[in-house]
Design a protein around this motif. Structure first.
Motif, PDB file in Angstrom:
ATOM      1  N   MET A   1      22.946  36.379  77.027  1.00 44.86           N
ATOM      2  CA  MET A   1      21.833  37.328  77.097  1.00 44.86           C
ATOM      3  C   MET A   1      20.641  36.835  76.271  1.00 44.86           C
ATOM      4  N   ALA A   2      20.937  36.263  75.123  1.00 41.04           N
ATOM      5  CA  ALA A   2      19.863  35.716  74.277  1.00 41.04           C
ATOM      6  C   ALA A   2      19.106  34.620  75.019  1.00 41.04           C
ATOM      7  N   GLU A   3      19.844  33.775  75.715  1.00 39.57           N
ATOM      8  CA  GLU A   3      19.211  32.671  76.442  1.00 39.57           C
ATOM      9  C   GLU A   3      18.327  33.158  77.581  1.00 39.57           C
ATOM     10  N   LEU A   4      18.586  34.369  78.056  1.00 39.67           N
ATOM     11  CA  LEU A   4      17.767  34.940  79.130  1.00 39.67           C
ATOM     12  C   LEU A   4      16.484  35.576  78.599  1.00 39.67           C
ATOM     13  N   GLY A   5      16.408  35.732  77.264  1.00 40.50           N
ATOM     14  CA  GLY A   5      15.220  36.319  76.668  1.00 40.50           C
ATOM     15  C   GLY A   5      15.376  37.748  76.202  1.00 40.50           C
ATOM     16  N   VAL A   6      16.608  38.248  76.215  1.00 39.47           N
ATOM     17  CA  VAL A   6      16.877  39.617  75.761  1.00 39.47           C
ATOM     18  C   VAL A   6      16.604  39.730  74.260  1.00 39.47           C
ATOM     19  N   ALA A   7      16.081  40.891  73.835  1.00 42.30           N
ATOM     20  CA  ALA A   7      15.749  41.109  72.428  1.00 42.30           C
ATOM     21  C   ALA A   7      16.621  42.177  71.760  1.00 42.30           C
ATOM     22  N   ARG A   8      17.410  42.880  72.566  1.00 42.61           N
ATOM     23  CA  ARG A   8      18.258  43.939  72.006  1.00 42.61           C
ATOM     24  C   ARG A   8      19.478  44.116  72.916  1.00 42.61           C
ATOM     25  N   ILE A   9      20.632  44.221  72.285  1.00 35.62           N
ATOM     26  CA  ILE A   9      21.882  44.376  73.025  1.00 35.62           C
ATOM     27  C   ILE A   9      22.612  45.611  72.527  1.00 35.62           C
ATOM     28  N   SER A  10      22.989  46.479  73.466  1.00 39.46           N
ATOM     29  CA  SER A  10      23.727  47.696  73.138  1.00 39.46           C
ATOM     30  C   SER A  10      25.104  47.659  73.774  1.00 39.46           C
ATOM     31  N   TYR A  11      26.028  48.374  73.173  1.00 45.33           N
ATOM     32  CA  TYR A  11      27.385  48.449  73.713  1.00 45.33           C
ATOM     33  C   TYR A  11      27.694  49.814  74.314  1.00 45.33           C
ATOM     34  N   GLY A  12      26.766  50.756  74.221  1.00 48.73           N
ATOM     35  CA  GLY A  12      26.930  52.047  74.869  1.00 48.73           C
ATOM     36  C   GLY A  12      28.209  52.754  74.480  1.00 48.73           C
ATOM     37  N   PRO A  13      28.905  53.343  75.463  1.00 43.73           N
ATOM     38  CA  PRO A  13      30.136  54.076  75.160  1.00 43.73           C
ATOM     39  C   PRO A  13      31.360  53.183  74.988  1.00 43.73           C
ATOM     40  N   GLY A  14      31.194  51.874  75.162  1.00 41.87           N
ATOM     41  CA  GLY A  14      32.338  50.963  75.072  1.00 41.87           C
ATOM     42  C   GLY A  14      33.150  51.093  73.793  1.00 41.87           C
ATOM     43  N   PRO A  15      32.512  51.074  72.609  1.00 44.05           N
ATOM     44  CA  PRO A  15      33.289  51.179  71.373  1.00 44.05           C
ATOM     45  C   PRO A  15      34.089  52.475  71.274  1.00 44.05           C
ATOM     46  N   TYR A  16      33.482  53.585  71.687  1.00 41.97           N
ATOM     47  CA  TYR A  16      34.195  54.868  71.621  1.00 41.97           C
ATOM     48  C   TYR A  16      35.402  54.864  72.557  1.00 41.97           C
ATOM     49  N   ARG A  17      35.188  54.382  73.771  1.00 41.01           N
ATOM     50  CA  ARG A  17      36.283  54.365  74.733  1.00 41.01           C
ATOM     51  C   ARG A  17      37.421  53.468  74.261  1.00 41.01           C
ATOM     52  N   ALA A  18      37.087  52.331  73.672  1.00 39.89           N
ATOM     53  CA  ALA A  18      38.113  51.421  73.166  1.00 39.89           C
ATOM     54  C   ALA A  18      38.878  52.065  72.021  1.00 39.89           C
ATOM     55  N   MET A  19      38.164  52.759  71.144  1.00 44.59           N
ATOM     56  CA  MET A  19      38.813  53.421  70.017  1.00 44.59           C
ATOM     57  C   MET A  19      39.755  54.519  70.493  1.00 44.59           C
ATOM     58  N   ILE A  20      39.323  55.296  71.471  1.00 48.33           N
ATOM     59  CA  ILE A  20      40.146  56.385  71.988  1.00 48.33           C
ATOM     60  C   ILE A  20      41.412  55.837  72.654  1.00 48.33           C
ATOM     61  N   GLU A  21      41.280  54.752  73.403  1.00 52.91           N
ATOM     62  CA  GLU A  21      42.461  54.158  74.035  1.00 52.91           C
ATOM     63  C   GLU A  21      43.435  53.634  72.982  1.00 52.91           C
ATOM     64  N   TRP A  22      42.898  53.027  71.920  1.00 54.18           N
ATOM     65  CA  TRP A  22      43.756  52.557  70.833  1.00 54.18           C
ATOM     66  C   TRP A  22      44.469  53.746  70.174  1.00 54.18           C
ATOM     67  N   LEU A  23      43.716  54.805  69.909  1.00 57.72           N
ATOM     68  CA  LEU A  23      44.273  55.989  69.249  1.00 57.72           C
ATOM     69  C   LEU A  23      45.371  56.622  70.103  1.00 57.72           C
ATOM     70  N   LYS A  24      45.116  56.749  71.381  1.00 54.91           N
ATOM     71  CA  LYS A  24      46.113  57.321  72.277  1.00 54.91           C
ATOM     72  C   LYS A  24      47.367  56.446  72.315  1.00 54.91           C
ATOM     73  N   GLY A  25      47.161  55.134  72.328  1.00 52.26           N
ATOM     74  CA  GLY A  25      48.302  54.226  72.330  1.00 52.26           C
ATOM     75  C   GLY A  25      49.145  54.372  71.083  1.00 52.26           C
ATOM     76  N   GLN A  26      48.496  54.492  69.936  1.00 51.13           N
ATOM     77  CA  GLN A  26      49.210  54.670  68.671  1.00 51.13           C
ATOM     78  C   GLN A  26      49.984  55.988  68.668  1.00 51.13           C
ATOM     79  N   ALA A  27      49.327  57.043  69.156  1.00 50.85           N
ATOM     80  CA  ALA A  27      49.970  58.354  69.181  1.00 50.85           C
ATOM     81  C   ALA A  27      51.154  58.382  70.144  1.00 50.85           C
TER      82      ALA A  27
END
Length: 255
Positions: free
Chosen positions: A222-248
């Protein structure tokens, strides 16, 4: 740093080809965790904040609750904080500016501000969205805060068929130009993932371009394409919830 210094530092992080990476957070605890991980700035994701508090996305979380959560996040860290403010909880320019004033007053240095009609269909016209941005800019200037307005277009998000995305580029560039003239500081194109199209936007738009990471996208590319800002949106939350559910599940199945 005071709020003005944080706002200036945040803006300076937006460099074409050397993007600021925002691993989106949703509360004071995640703000601290991501800050301790080496982040240079923090940003919430509206979907994540809403879901973490039992609400759906699309301004379903009450405005005052969102302001309170945002204030707690700002208080938890010394880093600059940007808030995903969706459509500013209003279709009108004046009310949008008043609502954003509450986000400035709790110490945030920027917002994401989208052009879809939240709770309705389609997008605001270019003229209407530019007027809303202009009102927010005027309010922030009156407060003396160099507030970062990350103008988001939902052109691509609204069209799931990515084969149609090339036909939307011209309008996206037109919207970016109008938003920049109205006082926006950045241009966000969530769901656009085609490298050639991202580069086309980065080359044509004067504002720092923000993309949202999707499977197959990499920060370096993305940097090579000229992007100046990168967001991860809901990805981190969804990953955390899946991890939490797996642990539970492991705990309950073992019991």
């Amino acid at each position: 740093m005071n709020q003005i210094d944080k706002a200036k530092a945040f803006a300076a992080l937006h460099r074409k080809g050397d993007p600021v990476v925002l691993y989106n957070i949703w509360d004071a605890g995640t703000a601290k965790a991501i800050a301790e991980s080496g982040a240079k700035a923090l940003a919430t994701g509206s979907w994540s904040v809403a879901a973490a508090n039992g609400h759906g996305d699309g301004q379903k979380i009450p405005l005052q609750q969102l302001v309170d959560i945002s204030g707690a996040i700002v208080a938890a860290t010394d880093l600059p904080v940007s808030i995903d403010f969706e459509g500013a909880y209003s279709d009108t320019a004046d009310e949008a500016a008043r609502n954003v004033a509450g986000i400035i007053d709790i110490g945030a240095v920027g917002i994401n501000f989208e052009d879809q009609v939240v709770g309705g269909s389609g997008l605001h016209t270019i003229e209407a969205q530019a007027a809303r941005i202009k009102a927010i800019r005027a309010m922030a200037d009156e407060k003396g805060i160099p507030f970062f307005i990350n103008a988001r277009t939902d052109l691509f998000l609204k069209v799931s068929d990515e084969a149609r995305h090339p036909s939307l580029i011209e309008e996206a560039i037109e919207r970016a130009a109008a938003y920049a003239e109205a006082g926006a500081d950045g241009f966000f194109v969530p769901w656009l993932s085609n490298p050639d199209l991202i580069k086309q936007v980065c080359d044509a738009v004067s504002l720092p371009v923000n993309v949202m990471m999707r499977p197959g996208m990499e920060v370096k590319a993305m940097a090579e394409l000229g992007v100046a800002r990168i967001s991860y949106g809901p990805g981190p939350y969804r990953a955390m919830i899946e991890w939490l559910k797996g642990q539970a599940e492991a705990v309950y199945q073992a019991g």
